[in-house]
Scaffold this motif. Structure first.
Motif: not given
Length: 390
Positions: A198-200, A329-330, A334-337, A348-351
């Protein structure tokens, strides 16, 4: 492995020990003289180092011929092994190398560039090879072997050994400091997505918008001038020339920031070295000026750099993709992985979504935003919404 008997031959082993001893004497003579005892013995060490260097030059040809003979004997012995077994072994070694290479270049390197070093590289290698066995039929045997008792269990403190090896790898491949500091701290795998990925993304997105400001691209007035993905897409969509200008600006910004970071690291190294800024090994030394170790000082350059410098197009693609990931993400949940073989990834949705690269390249190289807009719509990203930067 079939050819190791030649290496165990007593005369060969003794010759190798002799050459290693000479090499160690040269390195010891070139090392900074820290402490009163080593400073007092500096002249004898330099004298011994010069003699050892002369001996090394004299035996260089003989040592090379010996190693060729060892390699020829090993090759001859290996040919006696069944051809099918040799092929399988070569494939397994190649896959193990690929797993290590991808873990270092795609997972560890992004963290190293940010001043963080993953503290459990050995555990990461196991995870990478396990993932490789899941994806590649040739590596199916890895999963069962890696499930057995690991050799590190024989150590009293396997975690401490893993951390020490991880820091050593960071120094060898990236050139980081020998100790943890304010700009060089460890990170474990559980923290990697939030503290590295996320920071990158947000650091690169912020740099992209700074370059847009520098080239005179107006901010989105509808949202009070805060950064949006629309600003990036519309600028690149307007012409080819805009992408080249951004690539040049990002390349210059990255080079400037890396130079500033290197200068700061050297300043801190001189300040913390024994004797202050004029510590031994940090200035010119006529006796050892031709030795790279003396030139490097206490924080050596990487002995094995992992990647050549990135091109302007590659840097621009990374920054645009980072901006897209921040927007996802915002605005789309979504989320960083972390992918053990491909490094930072978007969930996205865990995928995992690994299909962002091609739409970004279409926008950068052809000015065609259609594929990227379709991708954003499929994920539910709002390009007009503000994005949080660092």
């Amino acid at each position: 492995v079939a050819g190791t008997s030649a290496s165990a031959q007593p005369d060969i082993a003794a010759a190798r020990r002799f050459v290693r001893g000479l090499d160690g004497a040269v390195a010891d003579a070139a090392a900074p003289a820290r402490g009163p005892v080593r400073r007092a013995l500096r002249l004898p060490r330099v004298f011994v180092g010069r003699i050892a260097r002369i001996l090394l030059r004299s035996c260089r040809g003989h040592a090379a011929e010996m190693e060729r003979g060892v390699a020829a004997a090993a090759s001859s012995r290996a040919r006696e092994v069944d051809y099918g077994l040799r092929i399988v072994a070569q494939e397994q070694v190649g896959l193990a190398y690929a797993g290590w290479d991808r873990l270092l270049t795609r997972v560890a390197l992004p963290a190293w560039r940010m001043g963080r070093w993953p503290s459990q590289l050995d555990a990461g290698v196991v995870a990478a090879l396990t993932e490789l066995s899941r994806r590649d039929r040739l590596a199916e045997g890895y999963a069962s072997r890696l499930g057995e008792r690991p050799a590190c269990d024989l150590l009293e403190e396997p975690g401490a050994a893993d951390e020490a090896a991880s820091l050593l790898a960071a120094r060898l491949f990236h050139g980081g400091p020998a100790e943890t500091g304010p700009d060089w701290s460890p990170v474990d795998w559980q923290q990697y997505p939030d503290e590295v990925v996320d920071r990158k993304w947000r650091s690169e997105a912020a740099r992209l918008h700074r370059v847009l400001d520098a080239v005179g691209v107006p901010p989105a007035a509808a949202v009070g001038g805060v950064p949006t993905l629309d600003r990036v897409v519309e600028h690149l969509e307007a012409g080819e020339a805009g992408g080249e200008e951004l690539a040049a600006g990002i390349t210059a910004a990255v080079a400037r920031e890396e130079a500033e970071a290197e200068d700061e690291a050297q300043r801190r190294a001189k300040a913390t070295a024994p004797g202050g800024p004029a510590a031994p090994g940090t200035g010119s030394d006529p006796a050892a000026g031709d030795d790279l170790l003396a030139l490097w000082g206490p924080d050596p350059l990487p002995l094995f750099p992992l990647q050549p410098p990135r091109t302007g197009t590659e840097l621009l693609a990374d920054h645009v993709a980072a901006m897209v990931c921040c927007a996802a993400v915002d605005t789309a949940g979504a989320a960083p992985g972390l992918d053990w073989l491909d490094g930072p990834t978007l969930l996205v949705d865990g995928e995992r979504r690994a299909d962002l690269g091609s739409p970004v390249l279409s926008l950068i190289e052809d000015g065609d935003a259609g594929p990227l807009r379709s991708w954003l719509a499929s994920v539910g990203v709002r390009t007009d919404k503000p994005v949080r930067l660092v």
